[in-house]
Design a protein around this motif. Structure first.
Motif, PDB file in Angstrom:
ATOM      1  N   HIS A  98      -1.499  -1.655   3.188  1.00  0.00           N
ATOM      2  CA  HIS A  98      -0.479  -2.210   4.087  1.00  0.00           C
ATOM      3  C   HIS A  98       0.466  -1.106   4.549  1.00  0.00           C
ATOM      4  CE1 HIS A  98       0.459  -2.716  -0.195  1.00  0.00           C
ATOM      5  NE2 HIS A  98       1.703  -2.447   0.102  1.00  0.00           N
ATOM      6  N   TYR A  99      -0.101  -0.010   5.034  1.00  0.00           N
ATOM      7  CA  TYR A  99       0.717   1.145   5.366  1.00  0.00           C
ATOM      8  C   TYR A  99       0.416   1.581   6.788  1.00  0.00           C
ATOM      9  CZ  TYR A  99       0.240   0.806   0.343  1.00  0.00           C
ATOM     10  OH  TYR A  99       0.163   0.317  -0.926  1.00  0.00           O
ATOM     11  N   TYR A 132       0.112  -4.490  -9.984  1.00  0.00           N
ATOM     12  CA  TYR A 132       0.704  -3.203 -10.384  1.00  0.00           C
ATOM     13  C   TYR A 132       1.149  -3.250 -11.847  1.00  0.00           C
ATOM     14  CZ  TYR A 132       1.113  -2.220  -5.332  1.00  0.00           C
ATOM     15  OH  TYR A 132       0.877  -2.016  -3.996  1.00  0.00           O
ATOM     16  N   TYR A 171       5.885   5.486  -4.437  1.00  0.00           N
ATOM     17  CA  TYR A 171       6.004   5.557  -2.975  1.00  0.00           C
ATOM     18  C   TYR A 171       7.118   4.672  -2.432  1.00  0.00           C
ATOM     19  CZ  TYR A 171       2.838   1.505  -3.042  1.00  0.00           C
ATOM     20  OH  TYR A 171       2.249   0.297  -3.304  1.00  0.00           O
ATOM     21  N   TYR A 172       7.473   3.604  -3.169  1.00  0.00           N
ATOM     22  CA  TYR A 172       8.579   2.765  -2.702  1.00  0.00           C
ATOM     23  C   TYR A 172       9.901   3.537  -2.782  1.00  0.00           C
ATOM     24  CZ  TYR A 172       5.341  -1.149  -2.901  1.00  0.00           C
ATOM     25  OH  TYR A 172       4.268  -1.985  -2.695  1.00  0.00           O
TER      26      TYR A 172
END
Ligand code: FE
Length: 365
Positions: free
Chosen positions: A52-53, A187, A243-244
């Motif tokens: 979703h990037y 996750y 990455y968040y």
């Protein structure tokens, strides 16, 4: 090279059709890099992606530029993709499947969604612990990028040494301080599945119980919400994928940068087994019509160029060995490098069923 217009205008009709066919064949052959003639169906690759990037767009267009193979993409979340594959069965047009998280890749493998691949390129590029266990038929899926699951903490309230291991999330000193997203999110299932590999099932369950006892609030939201909750003082320590945090650090919005500046970050377990790594990965679809192009696409995603894109565009760490990259946020948060765990990621995915039962028993929603 003769242009198609000149070719047809100078050629009598019967020969014209043959010449046009020859030219079309030439175009298809030119569309492959290795010089081997392409079959017609190799010009389009059907990609089902759960990544979703938005920055991935550039990846797909460079693949097309390099190979002439057009990518037709279906975007959905992991569950949506798996449901679609199941519904389509043998008629599925999917060639390549990209999923995020080891637990989901393992699930899809077990459900028979993948066609094992034998690729010397992928085996050389991707370390053995970041891919499925190889069988005689090949390897079912390959990790293509990694994300570390780290701890963020309130620098004003928490001593770094009280949160420098995962185990300490259950320590008495952190009572009432812990925020987390749902325990059942993949996750977390993968992190907890890794804990089972490191300390065994009974200790993992006792630890999960301790984490529940230390919660500042019931689990809710995504990883970014946990970082914000630490910054706002609602809780003092939380788990997040790197990455968040990097996204907040690199955001153009001053309020995002302020959130990132307010929290400390720890790469847990540097003195023991290392920080938990999750993966985003890819596989060839079981009923792929364009198997060769699908393998080629996975090999492209493991190339230094694509690996750099994962690092710079989406703040993930490369999965391939020996790839250098330049991402200021990743460098700043890790100090350049960190020790990561080496457990086989396929075992981590496999442990999710046992972990889910533990979560139910200890009331970790
Ligand atoms: Fe994510």
């Amino acid at each position: 090279m003769t242009s198609p217009r000149r070719l047809t205008s100078r050629t009598p009709a019967p020969r014209r059709a043959a010449a046009t066919r020859a030219f079309a064949a030439f175009l298809l052959a030119a569309a492959t890099l290795g010089g081997a003639p392409a079959r017609a169906q190799e010009a389009v690759l059907n990609l089902y992606s759960a990544r979703h990037y938005p920055t991935d767009e550039a990846l797909y267009s460079s693949f097309t530029k390099a190979t002439g193979i057009r990518i037709q993409r279906v975007d959905a979340d992991d569950a949506g993709i798996l449901a679609r594959l199941r519904a389509e069965g043998a008629a599925s047009p999917a060639d390549v499947i990209l999923l995020v998280d080891a637990a989901r890749l393992w699930r899809a493998e077990v459900d028979g969604m993948f066609r094992p691949v034998k690729s010397a390129v992928l085996e050389k590029a991707i370390p053995a612990h970041l891919r499925a266990k190889a069988t005689d038929e090949g390897t079912a899926w390959f990790g293509l990028s990694t994300r570390a699951r780290v701890l963020v903490y309130d620098k004003a309230r928490v001593k770094r040494e009280d949160v420098d291991t995962y185990e300490e999330l259950a320590a008495p000193v952190n009572k009432g301080r812990v925020c987390t997203r749902s325990g059942a999110h993949p996750y977390n299932l993968s992190l907890f599945g890794a804990m089972v590999e490191h300390i065994g099932a009974p200790k993992t369950e006792a630890w999960l119980k301790g984490v529940v006892d230390n919660m500042a609030r019931a689990p809710k939201g995504g990883d970014t919400d946990q970082i914000r909750a630490v910054a706002s003082g609602e809780c003092a320590v939380a788990l997040t994928n790197t990455y968040y945090l990097a996204r907040l650090m690199r955001s153009a919005k001053p309020e995002d940068q302020a959130v990132a500046a307010r929290v400390g970050v720890v790469f847990p377990n540097q003195a023991s087994w290392g920080t938990h790594l999750n993966i985003a990965g890819g596989a060839v679809a079981r009923h792929a019509k364009n198997g060769a192009a699908a393998v080629r696409f996975l090999e492209y995603l493991a190339s230094p160029e694509a690996q750099n894109h994962f690092a710079n565009g989406n703040n993930e760490w490369p999965a391939a060995v020996g790839v250098s990259f330049d991402n200021p946020a990743l460098k700043a948060m890790s100090g350049g490098s960190f020790k990561s765990e080496l457990v086989p990621i396929s075992r981590v995915g496999m442990n999710q069923v046992a972990v889910q039962q533990m979560l139910d028993r200890v009331g970790f929603r």
